[in-house]
Design an enzyme around this catalytic site. Structure first.
Site, mmCIF file in Angstrom:
data_model
loop_
_atom_site.group_PDB
_atom_site.id
_atom_site.type_symbol
_atom_site.label_atom_id
_atom_site.label_comp_id
_atom_site.label_asym_id
_atom_site.label_seq_id
_atom_site.Cartn_x
_atom_site.Cartn_y
_atom_site.Cartn_z
ATOM 1 N N GLY B 147 0.870 -1.188 0.519
ATOM 2 C CA GLY B 147 0.254 0.072 -0.276
ATOM 3 C C GLY B 147 0.883 1.183 0.080
ATOM 4 O O GLY B 147 2.143 0.731 0.139
ATOM 5 N N CYS B 148 0.336 2.131 -0.548
ATOM 6 C CA CYS B 148 1.228 3.546 -0.309
ATOM 7 C C CYS B 148 1.736 3.878 0.418
ATOM 8 O O CYS B 148 2.697 4.459 0.892
ATOM 9 C CB CYS B 148 -0.341 4.563 -1.044
ATOM 10 S SG CYS B 148 -1.342 4.976 -0.489
ATOM 11 N N TYR B 149 1.006 4.213 2.140
ATOM 12 C CA TYR B 149 0.625 4.664 3.443
ATOM 13 C C TYR B 149 2.053 3.643 3.915
ATOM 14 O O TYR B 149 3.261 3.780 3.941
ATOM 15 C CB TYR B 149 0.031 4.832 4.107
ATOM 16 C CG TYR B 149 -1.268 5.494 4.474
ATOM 17 C CD1 TYR B 149 -1.005 7.283 4.185
ATOM 18 C CD2 TYR B 149 -2.328 5.564 3.609
ATOM 19 C CE1 TYR B 149 -1.606 8.173 3.935
ATOM 20 C CE2 TYR B 149 -3.053 6.297 3.755
ATOM 21 C CZ TYR B 149 -2.482 7.956 3.849
ATOM 22 O OH TYR B 149 -3.895 9.033 4.017
#
Lengths: 344, 344, 344, 344
Positions: B147-149
């Protein structure tokens, strides 16, 4: 009452004029700006071109006698002197700079780069956060209007600090600010094509608002508390979020109850059931607050939102003005807060 | 090599196509999208109307045989099944959903609302963060793209966790994300007039990316570490900042040295002398990192910036693809990263 | 006076509530919205959560009896019927849809896709542009509130049309609109990441506002005039610019004099010395106008700016309300216009 | 080949470096900037900090001998002299200023405020719009790179002017520009908080790009044509729309056929079936064009979109460079155009 605004051509000055234009008890009798001296209000701020003050002309020099009450929206060092002069003439002043905000004088050389010479005046001035210092503001002749980050952060911390529930030594604060918080002066990184679509943290270790925040909470707390503060620029014009995290034993329901109780009579604080958004406070004097608790890590998470030019500057200055002059505290400001909000 | 993109009409799908259009070794032989089945690429994404794939038509159903390599950009649950089917057919897959990211299966019912049935496959899949799991990715047939986070946060934490210098039990993470991180699906609060000029935190206690991050760091750390995570939406299209704070004894110079050393051969990590800005990474696969230390509070402050659709999704997926297929790891992606950056 | 707002959950509805909340003579006794029935105002519009109507609940169905005055902010076809029903009950109505704006009934099938059945009512209704039809509005029971493009364009054209100085057969109008002009309904191209940083023309040949504009000017002009109209979307929330070009012999000074004279008593029209900017009118009921002349081509260039939700919709509806109910025309609206403007 | 960029610290300079960094045949051997002399490229433009030129240092003074080819991105008057000096040394130059764009020398005192002394050079230089002057560019040693508004507008007009189908004497042009078109110099109205959410027309009568456009079309047309031009600023960083209206007898199908035929081999022109959007051209060298016809008014409506820094400046300069040096015209630029486009 005659009111003078010195440093009237910046964003906070424009907001003061917008707000005061509703005041029937007030006549703005001077607006002062070196940069725009000789120009009319409506030519500098076309959005105010139907204001009752539209034809008022910016003065080069302040007249320290002709007004009864003064708002100062100047850089820090000129304010140090000007507040002193006005005080000697018996004038009431709300100073929007940091010149008289911090009781501990060592903060000035450390964070602002100058020695503060007027220690007596520094101790006499009152920090203009009505939710904490209302009574003192009512008696003050010099009110140091808080910075925007301190306003948002202190309102998110005050009930917890007062109640003594913070168990960590340091409090982690992350904040987001719209670009108007940096003022009207031109800088390359705020040139539109460069700021557009950009966001970034800055001064992650030693921001000037740290001693201001610690000064207030350590005046209340029995235990010494440190602020670990990271501010971020986000690409909006106005608005500020402060996200505050500290260790505590108090769970969500109790925390929320604590905040609701503390602020139950406050006209400009709204405790929300969901995290706040800057869109809902822009143009207003509201501070929206949300309280939550992380059971896994044992942290309270308190989030506040303000308009950095509203509750974070000029509308809070008017709130202080209302208190200092014996008016109803929310007069005019409530109406402005209700209708100035743009939706969407 | 024939490559299929299933779920090709969202933002990550479009970015995969943009990137793969440079690959001379690759032919995209199917793009699949229920919503846009029957339409040509250039009509759905006019900015790709001069791509070599401009006339490719979105298919209604995926053909699990005709491609050699698959990228899945689907919701979590459909991915669970589809990865299994492709695996049984001996295909290599990069899955951009969370379906195979977390080793601990209890995270799925707790955070995603479904039981994960394929525990064996879950343990066989590799978490696609090359800076940590490069070797395993090289041998994997299922790579779960992060995921990006988690990408931004784990890259900011990895050297410190590996070195074992984190002294607090919990790590405070505040992150900012552009709105494309929420995907292409329509929502009222992402309708332009409502998102414009707005910013706010959301899911401040229980965001889905928490178990993903803790899974990785606790696989490395001897000591159990918890993530205290507050994500914020900011009104940009792309870009992400993660600001990470933890207690440590290591001072600024040592910390920076630690990070520079760990990442010295990484093609897509840049250690900066100043806090990073999203503008400098948008469109690219770079992760820019800044390291600092707060002497007063004893906290390390590490800040990372990525493009949530680049290093946070599709370009990282291509980096994994390059590793999995034995290509030079930065081939094409470096050029894309260099020229896709828009200035200003 | 009891006022009902039917279709109260869109942008124009929210703006009507914002404005009416200042009115001491008014009680909003119903807000109607199918989509939000059962919800409280403050939950749907958090920025109004300190409004006197914060606890009002959206109704599923309108009560056509309980209010004295109705604002309709509905799609065109439902408005056709509802206006008729309210008229039969003797209620006064300001309808913000196009249902009763155009006298020429053939425009409805051509531009709106339905036959208008109530021709008598169509001829009885008054077009709610006070600067042109003030007297008729004062006597009307049905006022068709103008569209945003027609408001900006007609105010830029009216003095020239009335004076008969337009020498070309067609008038070239180019207009820019913020996205709130398209309403609150979700569309892919108004999803934030797609609208961000974008701008484009749309409907360049046959926009629905053309017959509305031509209907008004040809009711005034001796000579038949056609509008050549290109609207553009720009990525702001609110605000509209209309740039009008037509052949004439009248030079700049005379043109400006003509406009100043025509509008000299208008409370919401400001003739500027420089081209207008949307920032200066957002949140207000002002229409800012600039007049110039191109000596080389023999064209007048008239440029107007409004807030599409203010003078272009809800605040103009309140202006009509004030006229229809015999109040001072600018009461409350002037204060809102002055203080709702956000600077910067 | 050694290439020098003089005036390399503005937006067009940065874009030239971004593009040229892909060129294997080229070595940038000097970047010149008074303001940033002594600084490294990567410190001035962090987004280029992984460029092969990242460690190149800005020079104070240009060396007119050491490069084979020069790009000038300077103000107009310094360019007048510098082009002459370089020409005398036998160097090839693409000049991005207006210094050598207009054949009619009287335009300089009228629109630019200075007399042009080098009339011979002015007549020798070639206007760098490859779609019109490709052959001349191939032989030229001085190419005057077009302005952004002229590029968009002339490409929307060229087939119609060449075919002689324009029946009106004047052509109405309305254009929208992102703020980077005004350069990197600081101005109050481009300070982020003031430009945010704002849009406005400017110079509505006498913009400097008018003589440049008329010069080109009147060199092609038998009939003298005037441009009636209104530019507007919109709050985006990059991108430009030009909406062109003129009287003609040619209907939509014929018009579109005319444009498709004229541009059928052009690598950077895309004739669309729908109005163009700036999002689809940002970062690229594309010019997207849409052609329509208003049967009611007898007007052609042609709309073009470019990136003001791409086809409107630096990428077009590279296109000219490719032609002047005998490379494939679209080499590198096509790849940049394809992958530099950010979606969304």
């Amino acid at each position: 009452m005659k009111v003078g605004i010195i440093g009237a051509s910046g964003y906070t000055g424009a907001e003061l004029i917008r707000g005061l234009s509703l005041y029937q008890e007030v006549e703005i009798n001077q607006i002062v700006s070196r940069n725009f001296a000789g120009k009319k209000l409506k030519d500098v701020f076309p959005h105010l071109s139907d204001s009752r003050y539209q034809d008022l002309t910016f003065e080069e020099e302040a007249d320290l006698d002709s007004s009864d009450f003064y708002f100062l929206a100047l850089p820090h060092q000129p304010s140090v002197e000007l507040v002193k002069l006005l005080h000697e003439k018996g004038k009431k002043v709300v100073d929007l700079s940091a010149a008289y905000r911090i009781k501990n004088p060592s903060a000035y050389p450390n964070y602002y780069g100058f020695e503060h010479k007027y220690l007596e005046l520094l101790s006499e001035s009152v920090y203009g956060l009505p939710e904490i210092f209302r009574e003192e503001i009512g008696k003050a002749s010099i009110v140091a209007n808080p910075g925007c980050y301190p306003t948002a952060t202190l309102l998110a911390l005050f009930p917890a600090v007062k109640e003594g529930i913070i168990q960590s030594d340091s409090i982690t604060v992350n904040a987001l600010s719209g670009i108007s918080g940096a003022g009207r002066g031109l800088k390359q990184h705020f040139h539109y094509p460069e700021a557009y679509g950009n966001a970034y943290p800055y001064n992650p270790i030693k921001h000037r608002h740290i001693p201001e925040m610690e000064d207030v909470i350590n005046g209340i707390s029995d235990k010494k508390l440190l602020i670990r503060f990271t501010p971020h620029i986000i690409p909006v014009s106005r608005g500020m979020i402060s996200t505050v995290v500290f260790k505590t034993d108090m769970k969500k329901e109790q925390l929320e109850e604590l905040y609701r109780l503390e602020y139950r009579y406050e006209p400009f604080i709204r405790i929300l059931n969901n995290p706040p958004a800057i869109k809902d406070v822009v143009g207003s004097n509201y501070c929206d607050i949300y309280v939550d608790y992380d059971e896994r890590t044992g942290d309270a998470v308190v989030i506040s939102a303000i308009d950095n030019l509203g509750k974070g500057a000029s509308l809070q200055a008017l709130q202080n003005f209302n208190i200092m002059t014996g008016m109803l505290e929310d007069k005019y400001i409530k109406d402005i807060s209700r209708v100035s909000i743009l939706f969407p």
